[in-house]
Design a protein around this motif. Structure first.
Motif, PDB file in Angstrom:
ATOM      1  N   LYS A   1      50.877 -18.433  13.976  1.00 43.91           N
ATOM      2  CA  LYS A   1      51.937 -18.977  14.846  1.00 43.91           C
ATOM      3  C   LYS A   1      52.852 -17.849  15.327  1.00 43.91           C
ATOM      4  O   LYS A   1      53.257 -17.819  16.494  1.00 43.91           O
TER       5      LYS A   1
ATOM      6  N   HIS B   1      50.989 -15.919  17.883  1.00 45.11           N
ATOM      7  CA  HIS B   1      50.997 -16.681  19.138  1.00 45.11           C
ATOM      8  C   HIS B   1      52.277 -16.405  19.918  1.00 45.11           C
ATOM      9  O   HIS B   1      52.244 -16.094  21.116  1.00 45.11           O
TER      10      HIS B   1
ATOM     11  N   ARG C   1      46.458 -22.178  19.352  1.00 48.84           N
ATOM     12  CA  ARG C   1      47.103 -23.503  19.427  1.00 48.84           C
ATOM     13  C   ARG C   1      46.192 -24.581  18.844  1.00 48.84           C
ATOM     14  O   ARG C   1      46.651 -25.452  18.115  1.00 48.84           O
TER      15      ARG C   1
ATOM     16  N   ALA D   1      47.400 -26.543  15.329  1.00 51.05           N
ATOM     17  CA  ALA D   1      47.942 -27.870  15.693  1.00 51.05           C
ATOM     18  C   ALA D   1      47.836 -28.864  14.568  1.00 51.05           C
ATOM     19  O   ALA D   1      47.077 -28.800  13.670  1.00 51.05           O
TER      20      ALA D   1
END
Length: 189
Positions: free
Chosen positions: A162, A165, A185, A189
């Motif tokens: 994350k 990202h 993602r 998720a």
């Protein structure tokens, strides 16, 4: 450290080191406690004490394994200690040095320690982003994703993805980044 409480990490590491001295802890235990203290110092930006703790960790490591090393210290191999130092350097903002150490650690990592390798790759990706080396970040992130897809499960590794990202998002137009962001993602998720 995972709770982002560097001062408490330092306090606990020092307390544990004091207690471990009472039972003449093995070299790997002593090295592990020193590098954990270094991580706490790095998290709060204390360069001086972080450096001293890193040196102490390596000094203990270089003394070699000891027949009294407990099983729970077996993960602390050369690759892992190098990675942990790299993580300290990254937290201190020494991104080029961190990237070099994390890349070295990644090459040393073995299959048996895939969670450690996953964390190393995530931190390597962050360091590479920080130095502007997007290609190296993409490569490290791709390897981390592959580990996850092949069964490595680690909440910390997912959290690291994350962070990667968010670091790569401003570079979404760079070659390969957009697809990689989609892949991250889908995975987190």
């Amino acid at each position: 450290m995972d709770l982002n409480k560097g001062r408490e990490a330092v306090r606990f590491a020092r307390l544990t080191q004091t207690r471990s001295d009472m039972w003449s802890a093995s070299t790997r235990v002593t090295a592990l406690l020193a590098i954990r203290e270094a991580q706490g110092h790095a998290r709060v930006g204390d360069v001086f004490n972080c450096e001293a703790s890193i040196k102490r960790a390596w000094k203990e490591w270089e003394r070699g394994a000891d027949g009294r090393d407990p099983d729970w210290t077996t993960f602390l191999n050369l690759a892992e200690l190098t990675c942990l130092e790299g993580m300290c350097r990254l937290d201190l903002g020494q991104t080029k040095r961190a990237q070099r150490l994390l890349a070295e650690s990644e090459k040393l990592q073995d299959v048996a320690h895939s969670r450690n390798r996953g964390m190393c790759l995530g931190r390597l990706s962050v360091a590479a982003i920080s130095t502007g080396d997007i290609g190296h970040s993409i490569d490290a992130t791709t390897k981390a994703i592959e580990l996850t897809k092949t069964g490595m499960s680690s909440a910390r590794a997912i959290e690291q993805l994350k962070i990667v990202h968010d670091g790569l998002a401003p570079h979404h137009r760079a070659r390969g980044v957009g697809d990689l962001l989609e892949e991250i993602r889908a995975l987190v998720a």
